[in-house]
Design an enzyme around this catalytic site. Sequence first.
Site, mmCIF file in Angstrom:
data_model
loop_
_atom_site.group_PDB
_atom_site.id
_atom_site.type_symbol
_atom_site.label_atom_id
_atom_site.label_comp_id
_atom_site.label_asym_id
_atom_site.label_seq_id
_atom_site.Cartn_x
_atom_site.Cartn_y
_atom_site.Cartn_z
ATOM 1 N N CYS A 99 -2.663 -10.390 2.902
ATOM 2 C CA CYS A 99 -1.385 -10.971 3.276
ATOM 3 C C CYS A 99 -1.510 -12.491 3.383
ATOM 4 O O CYS A 99 -2.378 -12.980 4.104
ATOM 5 C CB CYS A 99 -1.013 -10.351 4.610
ATOM 6 S SG CYS A 99 0.543 -10.833 5.213
ATOM 7 N N LYS A 138 -7.280 -3.260 2.322
ATOM 8 C CA LYS A 138 -6.306 -3.689 1.307
ATOM 9 C C LYS A 138 -6.593 -5.151 1.007
ATOM 10 O O LYS A 138 -6.601 -5.985 1.915
ATOM 11 C CB LYS A 138 -4.882 -3.510 1.821
ATOM 12 C CG LYS A 138 -3.810 -3.977 0.847
ATOM 13 C CD LYS A 138 -2.440 -3.455 1.283
ATOM 14 C CE LYS A 138 -1.332 -3.871 0.332
ATOM 15 N NZ LYS A 138 -0.832 -5.223 0.585
ATOM 16 N N ASN A 210 -2.221 -1.770 -6.690
ATOM 17 C CA ASN A 210 -0.930 -2.185 -6.124
ATOM 18 C C ASN A 210 -0.469 -3.466 -6.809
ATOM 19 O O ASN A 210 -1.267 -4.259 -7.269
ATOM 20 C CB ASN A 210 -1.106 -2.409 -4.608
ATOM 21 C CG ASN A 210 0.067 -3.120 -3.964
ATOM 22 O OD1 ASN A 210 -0.060 -4.221 -3.443
ATOM 23 N ND2 ASN A 210 1.245 -2.503 -4.006
ATOM 24 N N GLY A 211 0.855 -3.620 -6.850
ATOM 25 C CA GLY A 211 1.448 -4.846 -7.380
ATOM 26 C C GLY A 211 2.285 -4.591 -8.614
ATOM 27 O O GLY A 211 1.766 -4.173 -9.647
ATOM 28 N N GLY A 212 3.605 -4.784 -8.489
ATOM 29 C CA GLY A 212 4.487 -4.755 -9.659
ATOM 30 C C GLY A 212 4.753 -3.375 -10.236
ATOM 31 O O GLY A 212 5.266 -3.279 -11.361
ATOM 32 N N GLY A 233 5.155 -0.822 -3.257
ATOM 33 C CA GLY A 233 5.789 -1.510 -2.142
ATOM 34 C C GLY A 233 7.286 -1.642 -2.327
ATOM 35 O O GLY A 233 8.063 -0.745 -1.963
ATOM 36 N N ARG A 234 7.703 -2.747 -2.938
ATOM 37 C CA ARG A 234 9.129 -3.066 -2.978
ATOM 38 C C ARG A 234 9.967 -2.000 -3.677
ATOM 39 O O ARG A 234 11.070 -1.670 -3.236
ATOM 40 C CB ARG A 234 9.325 -4.440 -3.624
ATOM 41 C CG ARG A 234 8.866 -5.558 -2.722
ATOM 42 C CD ARG A 234 8.650 -6.843 -3.466
ATOM 43 N NE ARG A 234 7.500 -6.766 -4.360
ATOM 44 C CZ ARG A 234 7.047 -7.779 -5.085
ATOM 45 N NH1 ARG A 234 7.674 -8.930 -5.043
ATOM 46 N NH2 ARG A 234 5.993 -7.628 -5.859
HETATM 47 C C1 LIG Z 1 8.757 -7.588 3.082
HETATM 48 C C2 LIG Z 1 7.299 -7.428 2.763
HETATM 49 C C3 LIG Z 1 6.374 -7.391 3.793
HETATM 50 C C4 LIG Z 1 5.011 -7.215 3.512
HETATM 51 N N1 LIG Z 1 4.137 -7.090 4.566
HETATM 52 C C5 LIG Z 1 2.832 -6.758 4.304
HETATM 53 C C6 LIG Z 1 1.932 -6.422 5.353
HETATM 54 O O1 LIG Z 1 2.286 -6.379 6.547
HETATM 55 N N2 LIG Z 1 0.646 -6.136 5.027
HETATM 56 C C7 LIG Z 1 0.209 -6.140 3.712
HETATM 57 O O2 LIG Z 1 -0.963 -5.847 3.451
HETATM 58 N N3 LIG Z 1 1.055 -6.432 2.716
HETATM 59 C C8 LIG Z 1 2.339 -6.720 2.970
HETATM 60 N N4 LIG Z 1 3.215 -6.915 1.940
HETATM 61 C C9 LIG Z 1 2.726 -6.795 0.554
HETATM 62 C C10 LIG Z 1 2.882 -5.359 0.041
HETATM 63 O O3 LIG Z 1 2.117 -4.458 0.813
HETATM 64 C C11 LIG Z 1 2.450 -5.267 -1.444
HETATM 65 O O4 LIG Z 1 1.076 -5.592 -1.534
HETATM 66 C C12 LIG Z 1 3.239 -6.212 -2.350
HETATM 67 O O5 LIG Z 1 4.630 -6.151 -2.069
HETATM 68 C C13 LIG Z 1 2.990 -5.895 -3.828
HETATM 69 O O6 LIG Z 1 3.371 -4.599 -4.128
HETATM 70 P P1 LIG Z 1 4.791 -4.263 -4.865
HETATM 71 O O7 LIG Z 1 4.858 -5.127 -6.093
HETATM 72 O O8 LIG Z 1 4.721 -2.802 -5.167
HETATM 73 O O9 LIG Z 1 5.859 -4.625 -3.888
HETATM 74 C C14 LIG Z 1 4.566 -7.103 2.184
HETATM 75 C C15 LIG Z 1 5.511 -7.132 1.151
HETATM 76 C C16 LIG Z 1 6.868 -7.281 1.423
HETATM 77 C C17 LIG Z 1 7.868 -7.274 0.296
#
Ligand SMILES: Cc1cc2nc3c(=O)[nH]c(=O)nc-3n(C[C@H](O)[C@H](O)[C@H](O)COP(=O)(O)O)c2cc1C
Length: 337
Positions: A99, A138, A210-212, A233-234
């Site tokens: 993060c 992570k 993870n990612g995208g 995630g998103r």
């Molecule tokens: C609103 C928001 C809050 C997030 N908070 C955290 C968190 O608390 N801990 C963490 O490891 N990653 C956090 N992330 C990152 C996500 O866990 C993930 O790694 C990132 O969004 C990429 O994955 P995605 O493309 O599937 O969204 C956050 C992402 C978003 C959008």
Amino acid sequence: MPKNAATAAARLSTAPMMDWTDRHCRYLHRRLSRHVLLYTEMVTAPALVRGNALHLLDFSVEEHPVALQLGGSDPAELALAARMGAEAGYAEINLNCGCPSDRVQSGRFGAILMTEPALVAECCAAMIAAQPVEVTVKCRIGVDDQNPEEVLPEFLARIIAAGVQRVQIHARKAWLDGLSPKENRDIPPLDYDLVQRMKMLFPNLHISINGGITSLDQAVSLLDQGLDGVMVGRAAYHQPADILCAADRRIYGATGPDTTAEGAVRDMLPYIESHLASGGRLHQITRHMLGLFSGKPGARAWRRHLSEGATRPGAGPELVERALAEVTDLTESASIL
Ligand SMILES: Cc1cc2nc3c(=O)[nH]c(=O)nc-3n(C[C@H](O)[C@H](O)[C@H](O)COP(=O)(O)O)c2cc1C
């Protein structure tokens, strides 16, 4: 929880997201998939250990399997926090090394820890020794001007030596200098190939990518390519039905019908009633339900009903039922046309 329940579930997981994956969100996601592994928002070890903020660990057993994500960089403090998480009943304790937010950097949490693999290993060893639940990490593929080809294998080798057997790799760097946390989720390029190479280098390490990842098809194809798990995630937050409704069948081989967004809404009604009865507000739950019909004919009406109505004083489950009736009508007329 059986000891390996989280590992079995980890073929698909929803990512930890601050302010998003709270207990209401996780309860909703569990209505859509029986098997997906759900992560909490990050909880910092100092908040638990020094702030005694035990309410941050609250969750309901219906959410299981749930992994607790911790933030911190002090081995003794993380060990105590991990023990608190284990005692609270979490199925996995995860350390945040990915993060990039400023606040997190100043406390030496999150992605900055990619520059301190020895300290991360020490933290993991302390967390593992302190309690019986599996500890996972992570991480990113690197930060700033680090060369991921070099630092990622070194980072993984260190934490494996400390006893870690499962990781989630957000397949892009974090640029700590110059990009906001939001930009850091989109701008640094994704490198899935590097994550695949880590699987070849460390075949016994359980690796979730993870990612995208934006669809269940994409998740299935990454698993078919030999990765052990996919973390979303998103997309799981904004289009939960697209990612989760067919997941039990397609990812875990479950039989029986897929879940539906409509069914999940109906399942949420008693939960909403009990939340309101204990003094909670409707929008605390419905804000996580806005994307349920994303891409379907009634999506806009659904979203509007909930976002306009749920903050009004006295708003209750009947608002959700009315919104659902409208979506169902729109879906039916769209299928007749
Ligand atoms: C609103 C928001 C809050 C997030 N908070 C955290 C968190 O608390 N801990 C963490 O490891 N990653 C956090 N992330 C990152 C996500 O866990 C993930 O790694 C990132 O969004 C990429 O994955 P995605 O493309 O599937 O969204 C956050 C992402 C978003 C959008």
